[in-house]
Design an enzyme around this catalytic site. Structure first.
Site, short mmCIF file in Angstrom:
data_model
loop_
_atom_site.label_atom_id
_atom_site.label_comp_id
_atom_site.label_asym_id
_atom_site.label_seq_id
_atom_site.Cartn_x
_atom_site.Cartn_y
_atom_site.Cartn_z
CG LEU A 44 -1.79 -1.28 1.30
CD1 LEU A 44 -2.57 -1.01 2.73
CD2 LEU A 44 -2.71 -1.39 0.19
CD GLU A 45 3.07 5.00 -4.33
OE1 GLU A 45 3.44 6.12 -4.42
OE2 GLU A 45 2.75 4.10 -4.98
#
Length: 130
Positions: free
Chosen positions: A119-120
């Site tokens: 997850l960015e």
């Protein structure tokens, strides 16, 4: 022909654990559909959790937990997001670091959900003229 994204399916091994992470850690609203599917609401987009062994059909040819790489936009400055994650003992893999987003330069930090999905979390970088 197309106007946007309605929902994105995330295959998980444990729906309860994923719901806890995405709601408690990332603040997403939860909408239960049935035993095998839960929606995590993000504006007008749903991140739809599917259990690994779901009977839901049709589905991806190889639904695999941990294979997703997803960039989410943050309303908060990333230093606040970082402090929030640290307070919850969520490991930050990288960042904040400069990156290129869909509409320009962003800064991002990276973490993983319980199934290993990357997850960015991103924010637009302010230009020097701001």
């Amino acid at each position: 022909m197309l106007s946007g994204l309605d929902h994105l399916v995330i295959t998980v091994t444990d729906i309860s654990r994923a719901v806890d992470f995405y709601s408690r850690v990332l603040g997403l609203d939860v909408r239960y559909r049935d035993r095998d599917r839960v929606d995590l609401v993000l504006g007008d987009l749903a991140l739809r959790l599917h259990w690994t062994d779901t009977d839901v059909s049709p589905k991806a040819a190889t639904p695999t937990p941990g294979s997703l790489d997803l960039c989410l936009r943050s309303l908060l400055p990333l230093d606040e997001v970082k402090r929030h994650l640290e307070a919850l003992d969520v490991e930050i893999e990288l960042g904040p670091v400069p990156r290129q987003g869909a509409t320009g330069e962003i800064e991002s930090l990276y973490l993983r959900d319980p199934d290993g999905n990357l997850l960015e979390i991103s924010r637009p970088l302010k230009s020097s003229s701001d």
